[in-house]
Write an enzyme that holds these catalytic residues in place. Structure first.
Site, PDB file in Angstrom:
ATOM      1  N   GLU A  60       5.033  -3.868  12.089  1.00  0.00           N
ATOM      2  CA  GLU A  60       4.136  -2.712  11.863  1.00  0.00           C
ATOM      3  C   GLU A  60       2.906  -3.281  11.167  1.00  0.00           C
ATOM      4  O   GLU A  60       2.969  -3.649   9.990  1.00  0.00           O
ATOM      5  CB  GLU A  60       4.813  -1.677  10.948  1.00  0.00           C
ATOM      6  CG  GLU A  60       5.963  -0.933  11.588  1.00  0.00           C
ATOM      7  CD  GLU A  60       5.517   0.198  12.505  1.00  0.00           C
ATOM      8  OE1 GLU A  60       4.295   0.393  12.669  1.00  0.00           O
ATOM      9  OE2 GLU A  60       6.398   0.874  13.054  1.00  0.00           O
ATOM     10  N   LEU A  61       1.766  -3.355  11.878  1.00  0.00           N
ATOM     11  CA  LEU A  61       0.633  -4.134  11.365  1.00  0.00           C
ATOM     12  C   LEU A  61      -0.611  -3.264  11.199  1.00  0.00           C
ATOM     13  O   LEU A  61      -0.519  -2.048  11.134  1.00  0.00           O
ATOM     14  CB  LEU A  61       0.401  -5.326  12.293  1.00  0.00           C
ATOM     15  CG  LEU A  61       1.677  -6.151  12.593  1.00  0.00           C
ATOM     16  CD1 LEU A  61       1.453  -7.175  13.671  1.00  0.00           C
ATOM     17  CD2 LEU A  61       2.235  -6.788  11.324  1.00  0.00           C
ATOM     18  N   ASN A 107       0.792  -1.238   0.000  1.00  0.00           N
ATOM     19  CA  ASN A 107       0.000   0.000   0.000  1.00  0.00           C
ATOM     20  C   ASN A 107       0.824   1.288   0.000  1.00  0.00           C
ATOM     21  O   ASN A 107       0.327   2.319  -0.438  1.00  0.00           O
ATOM     22  CB  ASN A 107      -1.032  -0.014   1.140  1.00  0.00           C
ATOM     23  CG  ASN A 107      -0.403  -0.013   2.502  1.00  0.00           C
ATOM     24  OD1 ASN A 107       0.723  -0.463   2.679  1.00  0.00           O
ATOM     25  ND2 ASN A 107      -1.123   0.498   3.480  1.00  0.00           N
ATOM     26  N   SER A 142       0.098  -7.447   7.189  1.00  0.00           N
ATOM     27  CA  SER A 142      -1.088  -7.834   7.958  1.00  0.00           C
ATOM     28  C   SER A 142      -0.689  -8.543   9.257  1.00  0.00           C
ATOM     29  O   SER A 142       0.394  -9.138   9.355  1.00  0.00           O
ATOM     30  CB  SER A 142      -1.983  -8.729   7.107  1.00  0.00           C
ATOM     31  OG  SER A 142      -1.243  -9.825   6.640  1.00  0.00           O
ATOM     32  N   CYS A 177      -2.986   1.873   6.605  1.00  0.00           N
ATOM     33  CA  CYS A 177      -3.176   1.191   7.889  1.00  0.00           C
ATOM     34  C   CYS A 177      -3.848   2.110   8.908  1.00  0.00           C
ATOM     35  O   CYS A 177      -4.384   1.631   9.907  1.00  0.00           O
ATOM     36  CB  CYS A 177      -1.847   0.675   8.413  1.00  0.00           C
ATOM     37  SG  CYS A 177      -0.559   1.903   8.279  1.00  0.00           S
TER      38      CYS A 177
HETATM   39  P1  NAP Z   1       0.453  -8.851   3.677  1.00  0.00           P
HETATM   40  O1  NAP Z   1      -0.402  -9.656   2.789  1.00  0.00           O
HETATM   41  O2  NAP Z   1       0.661  -9.289   5.072  1.00  0.00           O
HETATM   42  O3  NAP Z   1       1.864  -8.735   2.920  1.00  0.00           O
HETATM   43  C1  NAP Z   1       2.900  -7.935   3.422  1.00  0.00           C
HETATM   44  C2  NAP Z   1       4.218  -8.513   2.951  1.00  0.00           C
HETATM   45  O4  NAP Z   1       4.412  -9.773   3.580  1.00  0.00           O
HETATM   46  C3  NAP Z   1       4.287  -8.770   1.447  1.00  0.00           C
HETATM   47  O5  NAP Z   1       5.593  -8.505   0.988  1.00  0.00           O
HETATM   48  C4  NAP Z   1       3.985 -10.257   1.366  1.00  0.00           C
HETATM   49  O6  NAP Z   1       4.507 -10.863   0.209  1.00  0.00           O
HETATM   50  C5  NAP Z   1       4.727 -10.744   2.609  1.00  0.00           C
HETATM   51  N1  NAP Z   1       4.313 -12.050   3.083  1.00  0.00           N
HETATM   52  C6  NAP Z   1       3.106 -12.657   2.983  1.00  0.00           C
HETATM   53  N2  NAP Z   1       3.163 -13.886   3.537  1.00  0.00           N
HETATM   54  C7  NAP Z   1       4.429 -14.056   3.991  1.00  0.00           C
HETATM   55  C8  NAP Z   1       5.124 -15.115   4.652  1.00  0.00           C
HETATM   56  N3  NAP Z   1       4.514 -16.260   4.968  1.00  0.00           N
HETATM   57  N4  NAP Z   1       6.443 -14.943   4.961  1.00  0.00           N
HETATM   58  C9  NAP Z   1       7.056 -13.801   4.644  1.00  0.00           C
HETATM   59  N5  NAP Z   1       6.469 -12.773   4.019  1.00  0.00           N
HETATM   60  C10 NAP Z   1       5.166 -12.881   3.717  1.00  0.00           C
HETATM   61  O7  NAP Z   1      -0.055  -7.337   3.745  1.00  0.00           O
HETATM   62  P2  NAP Z   1      -0.490  -6.385   2.550  1.00  0.00           P
HETATM   63  O8  NAP Z   1      -1.821  -6.826   2.061  1.00  0.00           O
HETATM   64  O9  NAP Z   1       0.614  -6.222   1.567  1.00  0.00           O
HETATM   65  O10 NAP Z   1      -0.608  -5.002   3.326  1.00  0.00           O
HETATM   66  C11 NAP Z   1      -1.735  -4.618   4.009  1.00  0.00           C
HETATM   67  C12 NAP Z   1      -1.569  -4.754   5.501  1.00  0.00           C
HETATM   68  O11 NAP Z   1      -0.423  -4.039   5.926  1.00  0.00           O
HETATM   69  C13 NAP Z   1      -2.727  -4.142   6.247  1.00  0.00           C
HETATM   70  O12 NAP Z   1      -3.074  -4.969   7.328  1.00  0.00           O
HETATM   71  C14 NAP Z   1      -2.163  -2.821   6.742  1.00  0.00           C
HETATM   72  O13 NAP Z   1      -2.807  -2.291   7.860  1.00  0.00           O
HETATM   73  C15 NAP Z   1      -0.753  -3.206   7.028  1.00  0.00           C
HETATM   74  N6  NAP Z   1       0.099  -2.018   7.040  1.00  0.00           N
HETATM   75  C16 NAP Z   1       0.616  -1.596   8.232  1.00  0.00           C
HETATM   76  C17 NAP Z   1       1.403  -0.452   8.280  1.00  0.00           C
HETATM   77  C18 NAP Z   1       2.016   0.033   9.554  1.00  0.00           C
HETATM   78  O14 NAP Z   1       2.950   0.832   9.491  1.00  0.00           O
HETATM   79  N7  NAP Z   1       1.555  -0.380  10.713  1.00  0.00           N
HETATM   80  C19 NAP Z   1       1.644   0.254   7.110  1.00  0.00           C
HETATM   81  C20 NAP Z   1       1.094  -0.213   5.916  1.00  0.00           C
HETATM   82  C21 NAP Z   1       0.326  -1.356   5.895  1.00  0.00           C
HETATM   83  P3  NAP Z   1       3.583 -11.148  -1.099  1.00  0.00           P
HETATM   84  O15 NAP Z   1       3.138  -9.820  -1.568  1.00  0.00           O
HETATM   85  O16 NAP Z   1       4.515 -11.832  -2.010  1.00  0.00           O
HETATM   86  O17 NAP Z   1       2.434 -12.001  -0.626  1.00  0.00           O
END
Ligand code: NAP
Length: 541
Positions: free
Chosen positions: A316-317, A220, A297, A350
């Protein structure tokens, strides 16, 4: 030579591709056309490249492909070399499914090469003044190429240009702040004569780089959240192995290109795009990775931490961002700020405003101001300058959000606006009277939807806001200082904004959550602290 085996693998595997791709036009790797083979329309839009694949196939399958005119091709950066792997990952627009580019697809072998390269790099530390100069030069390059960065973000993430330009500008600030941290990285003097045991001794601490940083970033904020990992790591003197989100690798690779242009020596930043589990396993299992910094996530993040028990794992979730609006607030100002901050980038921040609690005497007056502002938002093509709300990242996510709307509706909620599609896009949606345990009221929607509900006392409002497993940021609008300070103390969140939407973030702030939202703070000063370790030095005089 580093990556020889990968090069060889790429060379042998790439031959059939080349035949099928035909002549690629142009020499410029950053922006070369894929020639007519990748410029197709209608059903013929499937690229005739046997092993081009998209590991998010399901995420883009619903889109009808449109004619693509140009596409970006990028290789992986490993040990200072740009490498093909013989396999490619497609990047498609979340807006219309058109081909944005393709990226060399790596896996565990490439991740291992990346860790080897990072280890070699760290064997020859770069002095702080040089690290700072590289970060400053990167900041300048980000500024110079901000429009290209914004276009890349917008194309691959479907982020409206308005928001993409802000992200690019923020990344410049992230690098600038990290350069400051590199220059002032220092330990403390320990007052040894404060106890009899220390008499005759002098002691101080050094801040040592923690080791190789494994960074995993989400889709994002595909440029600035990569900057929030790479820039502090370099400031701290740590080499990085980065795995960007598969939907948005082009922004991360563009950032890597700028780092290289800024003079970052080989191996200090390595980028591996590929299946999350494969690359993630290497980051978890390889003992040379000292720290994993993850933004994404909650489910994925906490699992990673469980699996990497001996590493520092910074998370950071997500959030289900609440905001409290007192009857004494300036309702016009609040309505304007919240309409913008609940729906910018289709709510996929987020800290997008998700739950709005309004003191009952002002509830109707607030809705009279808020709903028309939401309806005035421009929904459409993210590449257009006037678009406010574009697509959500995938059809699966869009359908999930519609299901959550249905669940709330079936339990008595009223949809004040939206709740349906506008073409392929979700209209900005405002939901009233949703039960407090409905998904839209307590889970992270991550889409263009917010709830509204009245409250009768500040106690009740704070309890409602805290009624979630998340705790990243929350906000309150009020002219009553006592109420604001009480909320600041009692809201169980990493940050509380007063008279500003809780979507606000400046990049030097300590940013992070409690509860399910994470366990750390980002912002260069805070991330550098995490990415270094104190070493005590004691001198006997
Ligand atoms: P996501 O599906 O959890 O993916 C985040 C990253 O993790 C991607 O690079 C993904 O790779 C990787 N990933 C997924 N499964 C993994 C595993 N088993 N082992 C290692 N890496 C893995 O999250 P998203 O949909 O990209 O982002 C949205 C989420 O991020 C929301 O919940 C949002 O609130 C959160 N977020 C938090 C912040 C903060 O600062 N707190 C900021 C921005 C976003 P792939 O893309 O290859 O699956």
């Amino acid at each position: 030579m580093l990556g020889e085996s990968l090069q060889a693998r790429a060379a042998s595997a790439a031959e059939p591709d080349r035949e099928q791709i035909g002549d690629l036009r142009g020499e410029d790797e950053r922006l070369r056309a894929f020639a007519d083979d990748l410029v197709c329309d209608g059903d013929a839009a499937r690229p005739r490249v046997a092993n081009v694949r998209n590991i998010h196939g399901a995420k883009v399958s619903h889109y009808t492909h449109r004619v693509a005119t140009t596409a970006i091709e990028r290789k992986l950066l490993l040990g200072g070399e740009w490498l093909e792997t013989g396999d490619w990952l497609e990047v498609r627009s979340p807006y219309d499914g058109s081909l944005v580019g393709r990226v060399a697809r790596g896996g565990s072998a490439e991740a291992q090469v990346a860790v080897d390269a990072a280890e070699r790099a760290m064997a020859e530390p770069i002095p702080a003044h040089e690290r700072a100069a590289i970060l400053d030069r990167t900041a300048r390059l980000v500024d110079e190429r901000s429009e290209e960065i914004a276009r890349t973000i917008s194309a691959e993430a479907g982020k409206p240009m308005k928001a993409a330009r802000i992200e690019a500008a923020r990344a410049q600030s992230t690098f600038t702040m990290a350069a400051v941290e590199a220059r002032k990285l220092a330990g403390d003097v320990v007052p040894m004569d404060a106890s009899p045991a220390g008499a005759g001794k002098v002691a101080f601490t050094l801040r040592m780089p923690i080791g190789i940083v494994g960074a995993i970033s989400p889709f994002n904020f595909p440029f600035n959240l990569v900057a929030h990992k790479v820039a502090p790591a370099l400031a701290a003197g740590c080499a990085v192995v980065l795995k960007p989100a598969s939907q948005t690798p082009l922004s991360a690779l563009l950032l890597a290109e700028l780092e290289t242009e800024a003079g970052l020596p080989a191996g200090w930043l390595n980028v591996v795009v590929g299946p999350a589990a494969e690359v993630g396993d290497v980051l978890v299992e390889d003992e040379r990775i000292a720290l994993i910094t993850f933004t994404g996530s909650s489910g994925v993040g906490w699992k990673l931490r469980e699996r990497a028990a001996r590493k520092r794992v910074n998370l950071e979730l997500g959030n289900a961002t609440p905001v409290i609006v007192g009857a004494d607030a300036d309702l016009d100002d609040v309505a304007t700020r919240l309409a913008a901050n609940a729906f910018s980038f289709a709510g996929q921040s987020c800290i997008s405003v998700q739950r709005i609690y309004v003191e009952r005497p002002a509830y109707d007056a607030f809705l009279e101001r808020f709903v028309p502002r939401v309806e005035a938002l421009v929904v459409g093509d993210p590449s257009a300058d006037d678009t406010d709300v574009g697509p959500v990242i995938s059809r699966d996510d869009r359908d999930r959000i519609l299901e959550w709307v249905d669940e709330a509706r079936s339990r008595g909620a009223r949809i004040l606006t939206g709740g349906e599609l506008d073409g392929e896009l979700l209209r900005p949606t405002v939901v009233a009277d949703a039960p407090s345990d409905a998904k839209v009221s307590c889970e992270e929607v991550f889409g263009p939807l917010c709830t509204v509900a009245p409250y009768d006392s500040l106690d009740e409002a704070i309890a409602l806001a805290n009624g979630t497993r998340y705790g990243l940021q929350a906000g309150i609008f009020t002219s009553d200082v006592k109420a604001a300070l009480r909320a600041a103390h009692e809201l169980e969140f990493g940050g509380v904004t007063v008279n500003e939407a809780p979507t606000f973030r400046a990049d030097q702030m300590p940013y992070g959550g409690v509860k399910d939202s994470g366990n750390t703070r980002e912002g260069p000063a805070y991330a550098v602290r995490e990415m270094t370790e104190e070493r005590l030095v004691v001198l006997q005089l």
